[in-house]
Design an enzyme around this catalytic site. Structure first.
Site, PDB file in Angstrom:
ATOM      1  CD  GLU A  97       4.830   4.112   6.170  1.00 59.01           C
ATOM      2  OE1 GLU A  97       3.744   4.525   5.703  1.00 59.01           O
ATOM      3  OE2 GLU A  97       5.516   3.243   5.603  1.00 59.01           O
ATOM      4  CG  ASP A 101       5.803  -4.756  11.020  1.00 59.94           C
ATOM      5  OD1 ASP A 101       5.588  -4.968  12.213  1.00 59.94           O
ATOM      6  OD2 ASP A 101       5.788  -5.669  10.173  1.00 59.94           O
ATOM      7  CG  PHE A 150      -2.397  -6.899  11.081  1.00 60.01           C
ATOM      8  CD1 PHE A 150      -1.253  -6.799  10.309  1.00 60.01           C
ATOM      9  CD2 PHE A 150      -3.608  -6.452  10.549  1.00 60.01           C
ATOM     10  CE1 PHE A 150      -1.300  -6.268   9.025  1.00 60.01           C
ATOM     11  CE2 PHE A 150      -3.665  -5.923   9.261  1.00 60.01           C
ATOM     12  CZ  PHE A 150      -2.513  -5.840   8.499  1.00 60.01           C
TER      13      PHE A 150
HETATM   14  P1  5GP Z   1       7.927  -2.510   7.264  1.00 63.30           P
HETATM   15  O1  5GP Z   1       8.257  -1.507   8.339  1.00 63.30           O
HETATM   16  O2  5GP Z   1       7.876  -3.915   7.820  1.00 63.30           O
HETATM   17  O3  5GP Z   1       8.812  -2.430   6.071  1.00 63.30           O
HETATM   18  O4  5GP Z   1       6.512  -2.286   6.681  1.00 63.30           O
HETATM   19  C1  5GP Z   1       5.650  -1.350   7.118  1.00 63.30           C
HETATM   20  C2  5GP Z   1       4.375  -1.467   6.315  1.00 63.30           C
HETATM   21  O5  5GP Z   1       3.720  -2.706   6.589  1.00 63.30           O
HETATM   22  C3  5GP Z   1       3.430  -0.393   6.741  1.00 63.30           C
HETATM   23  O6  5GP Z   1       3.584   0.763   5.956  1.00 63.30           O
HETATM   24  C4  5GP Z   1       2.090  -1.058   6.533  1.00 63.30           C
HETATM   25  O7  5GP Z   1       1.699  -0.908   5.183  1.00 63.30           O
HETATM   26  C5  5GP Z   1       2.355  -2.520   6.796  1.00 63.30           C
HETATM   27  N1  5GP Z   1       2.009  -2.881   8.179  1.00 63.30           N
HETATM   28  C6  5GP Z   1       2.857  -3.201   9.167  1.00 63.30           C
HETATM   29  N2  5GP Z   1       2.218  -3.481  10.314  1.00 63.30           N
HETATM   30  C7  5GP Z   1       0.894  -3.307  10.050  1.00 63.30           C
HETATM   31  C8  5GP Z   1      -0.289  -3.421  10.848  1.00 63.30           C
HETATM   32  O8  5GP Z   1      -0.309  -3.739  12.045  1.00 63.30           O
HETATM   33  N3  5GP Z   1      -1.467  -3.158  10.204  1.00 63.30           N
HETATM   34  C9  5GP Z   1      -1.540  -2.796   8.899  1.00 63.30           C
HETATM   35  N4  5GP Z   1      -2.750  -2.568   8.386  1.00 63.30           N
HETATM   36  N5  5GP Z   1      -0.434  -2.674   8.116  1.00 63.30           N
HETATM   37  C10 5GP Z   1       0.774  -2.918   8.690  1.00 63.30           C
HETATM   38 MG    MG Z   2       2.406   1.162   4.250  1.00 59.68          MG
END
Ligand code: 5GP
Ligand code: MG
Length: 174
Positions: A97, A101, A150
């Protein structure tokens, strides 16, 4: 409102060091055992490509495209846009991955892939934002821990842009 991406958080050489370290850990842990590497599209396409070229065991590369949303009566629902091409039953599987986040997407994906009865299932992420986590998900292999910002570059986008940067930058809206 303008987007500013001048602030570099992780340099290209720090990314290369991270790749060498992660590949070393994975090569040691699986040592000669076949591995299915599952890159998560689109963000992990560059990381997956760089990582697999440093792995020494026989590998199969596959990709999935998934997203998660919080449903009205559930903690989260996984939407699979593109599924695997290979059967992972009885295989060692490594999810690759770009960034973790909240951890929702990977927690749901892990649950889904475990129903297919792989021999083992682990997670490798390039970047981790643990301060944002809503569950107890911990990656088995973590590249670089980053603050709650971000980021873009090295595969990560903002509205489809900036994936091609070879370093990682913080997005500032001004
Ligand atoms: P989560 O862990 O919240 O379910 O989601 C993770 C996804 O959110 C990552 O695979 C990515 O696509 C997106 N994401 C989370 N943080 C960031 C960030 O700082 N930058 C970018 N470009 N995408 C992020
Ligand atoms: Mg992603």
């Amino acid at each position: 409102m303008a987007i500013n991406t001048d602030k570099v958080l992780v340099t290209h050489s720090e990314i290369e060091e991270m790749l060498d370290r992660l590949a070393g850990e994975i090569n040691r842990d699986y040592e000669g055992q076949p591995l299915v590497v599952v890159g998560i599209l689109t963000g992990a396409f560059i990381f997956t490509a760089d990582l697999v070229r440093r792995l020494e065991m026989p590998i199969i590369v596959d990709f999935m495209q998934v997203s998660s949303y919080v449903g009205e009566y559930s903690t989260g629902v996984l939407k699979i846009k593109k599924d695997l091409s290979y059967d992972i039953r009885d295989m060692n599987v490594l999810i690759v991955e770009d960034i973790i986040d909240t951890g929702r997407t990977l927690a749901l994906l892990k649950e889904q892939l475990l129903t297919r009865e792989p021999k083992s299932l682990k997670i490798c992420t390039a970047f981790d934002k643990p301060s944002r986590r809503v569950n107890d998900l911990v990656p088995d292999y973590n590249g670089i821990t980053i603050p709650d910002e971000f980021i873009v570059g090295y595969g990560l986008d903002l509205d489809g842009k900036y994936r091609d940067f070879d370093d990682v930058r913080i997005v500032r809206k001004e």
